[in-house]
Design a protein around this motif. Structure first.
Motif: not given
Length: 289
Positions: A46-54, A115-134
């Motif tokens: 339940h994220i209202h703002e992106k947090k780096s540690f996530i 690390n950056d390659l994976i981190r960028r992908q997770w960042d785009s998921i959170l940025e897009a506010k994807t509701e469900f992801l397998e």
């Protein structure tokens, strides 16, 4: 809210525990992360703002989960190494490259950070506010650049593996040649290894001249049939074939000295130049001057 579905409940629990641990370090209420009431395989954020540690936690978990498996599969199925011993050797080299323990490989320097390659992908998921992801879908569709980079790392590791095999064959060949060579010295010869200059003293403590060193080198070339034999130290030493030798050097880890040690083994001792006694230093400095 972002819901991430894992294949096993233990994965969701592992990520949740890390989220709680890191949140506590940042003095953040960890209630934003919890397992779904409908399934323990689903982690709800339940994220209202992106947090780096996530992003840090998700990136670390992803690498820990998939990297070793992917590397082993690439070694076997992309490069067709089926022998277990070879697979282990190449995997160990690959891990050393990934961990930065092997330096000086030009192709690796230009590869993107894993690390950056994976981190960028997770960042785009959170940025897009994807509701469900397998999580499995994330691996399959989002990590193509990461997997392509791993493929290049494995390729570099295989090149290093082949070079090491060639080196071992080279060392073994020279060892075999030495067993056929009669030793002409009964006591220690002394070698002073000073960066670009090498000074050899025979068992009578006489410094070998450049002409004598070249003659020994030519002898070693005939004996070994190796065309690229080092003429400063390795060639003359093989030509001389001493029963024992003491090497004093400013850099005892110099690759050439390590090769000499690998070939001559217990016949050679390598010590820092400071280990020479004051009397020895005066004597040999006077001789080579």
């Amino acid at each position: 809210m972002v819901a991430i579905a894992f294949s096993h409940p233990s994965d969701g629990i592992a990520v949740l525990k890390n989220m709680i641990r890191i949140a506590a370090k940042h003095k953040i209420n960890p209630s934003f992360a919890k397992l779904s009431e409908t399934s323990s395989k689903i982690l709800e954020l339940h994220i209202h703002e992106k947090k780096s540690f996530i992003l840090d936690v998700l990136t670390e978990f992803t690498r820990n989960k998939v990297e070793d498996i992917c590397l082993k599969e690439l070694i076997e199925h992309a490069f067709f190494y089926t022998d277990t011993a070879e697979q282990k050797e190449i995997f160990a080299i690959t891990k050393s490259i990934v961990l930065g323990e092997i330096e000086g490989i030009p192709e690796v320097k230009h590869l993107p950070n894993l690390n950056d390659l994976i981190r960028r992908q997770w960042d785009s998921i959170l940025e897009a506010k994807t509701e469900f992801l397998e999580f499995e879908s994330f691996i399959k569709f989002r990590l193509k650049e990461y997997l392509a980079t791993l493929l290049k790392v494995v390729e570099c590791a295989i090149d290093e593996y082949k070079l090491e095999l060639e080196y071992q064959m080279f060392v073994e060949q020279l060892r075999t040649c030495l067993t056929k060579q009669r030793s002409f010295s009964k006591s220690d010869i002394i070698i002073i290894f000073e960066k670009e200059h090498v000074f050899l003293f025979d068992e009578q403590q006489k410094q070998l001249s450049h002409t004598e060193l070249m003659m020994l080198h030519e002898k070693a070339l005939r004996l070994t049939n190796v065309t690229n034999l080092d003429e400063r130290l390795l060639g003359p030493l093989i030509g001389l074939s001493p029963s024992s030798a003491r090497i004093y050097a400013y850099d005892i880890d110099h690759p050439l000295l390590q090769t000499v040690k690998n070939i001559f083994q217990e016949k050679v001792t390598i010590s820092p130049i400071e280990r020479m006694t004051y009397k020895e230093q005066r004597y040999y400095r006077k001789k080579k001057s």
